[in-house]
Design a protein around this motif. Sequence first.
Motif, short mmCIF file in Angstrom:
data_model
loop_
_atom_site.label_atom_id
_atom_site.label_comp_id
_atom_site.label_asym_id
_atom_site.label_seq_id
_atom_site.Cartn_x
_atom_site.Cartn_y
_atom_site.Cartn_z
N ALA A 207 0.83 -1.21 0.00
CA ALA A 207 0.00 0.00 0.00
C ALA A 207 0.87 1.25 0.00
CB ALA A 207 -0.92 -0.01 1.21
N LEU A 208 1.95 1.24 0.74
CA LEU A 208 2.86 2.37 0.77
C LEU A 208 3.50 2.61 -0.60
CD1 LEU A 208 4.57 1.60 4.19
CD2 LEU A 208 3.41 3.75 3.65
N GLN A 209 3.99 1.54 -1.20
CA GLN A 209 4.65 1.67 -2.50
C GLN A 209 3.69 2.14 -3.57
OE1 GLN A 209 6.10 -2.34 -2.48
NE2 GLN A 209 8.11 -1.79 -1.68
N GLN A 210 2.44 1.73 -3.46
CA GLN A 210 1.44 2.16 -4.43
C GLN A 210 1.23 3.67 -4.39
OE1 GLN A 210 -2.20 -0.05 -4.13
NE2 GLN A 210 -3.18 1.00 -5.83
N GLU A 211 1.44 4.26 -3.22
CA GLU A 211 1.28 5.70 -3.08
C GLU A 211 2.60 6.46 -3.16
OE1 GLU A 211 -1.22 7.56 -0.41
OE2 GLU A 211 -2.90 6.18 -0.67
N GLY A 212 3.65 5.76 -3.56
CA GLY A 212 4.91 6.43 -3.79
C GLY A 212 5.82 6.58 -2.59
N TRP A 213 5.52 5.89 -1.49
CA TRP A 213 6.41 5.93 -0.33
C TRP A 213 7.52 4.90 -0.54
CZ3 TRP A 213 5.97 8.79 4.32
CH2 TRP A 213 4.84 9.60 4.41
N PRO A 214 8.79 5.32 -0.48
CA PRO A 214 9.89 4.37 -0.61
C PRO A 214 10.04 3.56 0.67
CG PRO A 214 10.75 6.56 -0.19
CD PRO A 214 9.26 6.71 -0.32
N VAL A 215 9.87 2.25 0.58
CA VAL A 215 9.91 1.39 1.76
C VAL A 215 11.30 0.80 1.91
CG1 VAL A 215 8.92 -0.63 2.89
CG2 VAL A 215 7.47 0.87 1.50
N ALA A 216 11.96 1.12 3.03
CA ALA A 216 13.32 0.66 3.26
C ALA A 216 13.36 -0.67 4.01
CB ALA A 216 14.10 1.70 4.05
N ALA A 217 12.32 -0.95 4.80
CA ALA A 217 12.33 -2.16 5.63
C ALA A 217 10.93 -2.72 5.76
CB ALA A 217 12.90 -1.85 7.02
N VAL A 218 10.82 -4.05 5.64
CA VAL A 218 9.55 -4.74 5.81
C VAL A 218 9.76 -5.86 6.82
CG1 VAL A 218 7.68 -6.02 4.70
CG2 VAL A 218 8.92 -4.26 3.41
N ALA A 219 9.01 -5.83 7.90
CA ALA A 219 9.15 -6.86 8.93
C ALA A 219 8.72 -8.22 8.38
CB ALA A 219 8.31 -6.50 10.15
N ARG A 220 9.53 -9.25 8.63
CA ARG A 220 9.16 -10.59 8.17
C ARG A 220 8.06 -11.19 9.02
NH1 ARG A 220 14.83 -10.52 7.36
NH2 ARG A 220 15.39 -10.82 5.16
N THR A 221 7.98 -10.76 10.27
CA THR A 221 6.88 -11.15 11.16
C THR A 221 6.34 -9.87 11.79
OG1 THR A 221 8.38 -11.48 13.04
CG2 THR A 221 7.87 -13.40 11.64
N PRO A 222 5.04 -9.79 12.04
CA PRO A 222 4.45 -8.57 12.59
C PRO A 222 4.65 -8.46 14.10
CG PRO A 222 2.73 -10.17 12.23
CD PRO A 222 4.00 -10.80 11.72
#
Length: 238
Positions: A207-222
């Motif tokens: 959702a972030l990337q779709q709105e143009g936010w550059p995502v540096a980190a994605v948690a593998r577990t929440p």
Amino acid sequence: MAGEVVYLLRVETTESDPFAEALRAAGYRPFVLPVLSVVWCNTEQLRAVLARSEAYGGLIFTSPRAVEAVRRLGSLPEAWRRRPVYVVGPRTAAAAQALGLQPRGEAAGSGRELARLILQAPRPERPLLFLCGARRRDELPALLRAAAFPLEELVVYDTRPSVPELPAEVPDWVVFFSPSGLEAARRLPIARERVRVAAIGPTTAAALQQEGWPVAAVARTPTPEGLLAAMQEATNLS
């Protein structure tokens, strides 16, 4: 990096935040910003369906807030404790366990993963009751219905953007915990090109990337550990 300022865009809560505690222990300076407020929905309808446990084959929760909607009603009929209960993530699992339930799916990091787990279980004769938020993602119900899996949904809460008071410290990191946090972030004076962005999972990251936010980190577990590991990995790679 030690001392980095982290904004955690969270739903309002009266409890201490485990993500902030984990980041603080690792040397970050976290600030919890309550950018979403909770509105409870369909309370009497929820009370009615929970009283009819014989009509359902089990429960599905994809957030702790959905469990909280049940907890607010008081004691849960004993029959639900004998039904399958499916959850996303350890925090939702812990909330369900506090109600005396025995949840499955603690390791699932998304609705898609949980749907796959449910589809591997014996098909119930009665529908599973999916208690969800008004802004829930389509992944889980779409996958179950595509497999003709019996499912009934009830919206038990909604979230609405709110504008918190910002700390004086400028953030190095901004952490999103749900796609709905995006709406709130638009109201905050955050220069997206000057911060690193972390997402609690792949759905939020998409959702972030779709709105143009550059995502540096994605948690593998929440989890706090999953978020911390993702942020540290991103820092080491930069």
